[in-house]
Design a protein around this motif. Structure first.
Motif: not given
Length: 190
Positions: A36-51
């Protein structure tokens, strides 16, 4: 209806998903939390948001707090590369890897500085363990004035009772609780 998050002002903060993960967690397994954390990280990265990927590390354990306890701490038995982020998170060049020496991710680190310099006022929080690193970081974030969204199925405790206590008692007082899917849906709509 108010949007759950603003991509320009929201960061994902992942606590202690490192190669030292054990197997005794509840209510979610380490594998479920990492997925679940990996899915969130991938989505945040796709949107250019900070991880921000938070890890605990030490060269010689002399910089880690050693409180006097009524009963001995469990042995650490740290594996090789224990302090490295799990490969499933696919650490990206754009991620901020923050090293801490204690339970919380704010004290003694540059996390607050990096969030503020990017205009972040909201964090999505996940990781292991709910009642230790995640809870401590959530309380620190609250004291720093951050809005918080807790990805409740992207975190787990050492017991279901620990996880549920934090989820039901602490989190409702300092932020909003959502599932990974609810957060991913909010990201898609943002």
């Amino acid at each position: 209806m108010e949007k759950l998050l603003d991509l320009q002002k929201t960061a994902l903060v992942v606590i202690d998903l490192q190669k030292w993960l054990g197997s005794k967690y509840a209510p979610y397994s380490a594998e479920q939390v990492v997925s679940n954390a990996a899915a969130l990280a991938d989505a945040f990265r796709e949107h250019g948001s900070m991880v921000a990927l938070i890890r605990v590390s030490s060269k010689d354990m002399k910089d880690i707090p050693k409180p006097k306890l009524d009963s001995p701490s469990p042995p650490l038995n740290l594996p090789e590369e224990w302090d490295q982020i799990v490969p499933e998170l696919k650490v990206a060049d754009t991620d901020h890897v923050i090293t801490k020496k204690q339970w919380g991710a704010f004290y003694g680190t540059e996390l607050d500085l990096q969030l503020r310099r990017r205009g972040i006022d909201t964090i999505v929080l996940c990781g292991i363990a709910t009642g230790i690193g995640v809870d401590t970081t959530a309380r620190e974030a609250f004291m720093h004035g951050y809005q918080q969204i807790f990805a409740i199925d992207a975190m787990t405790g050492f017991s279901e009772a620990e996880h549920d206590h934090v989820k039901n008692t602490i989190f409702p007082r300092i932020g909003r609780t959502r599932t990974t899917q609810e957060i991913l849906s909010a990201l898609a709509e943002a």
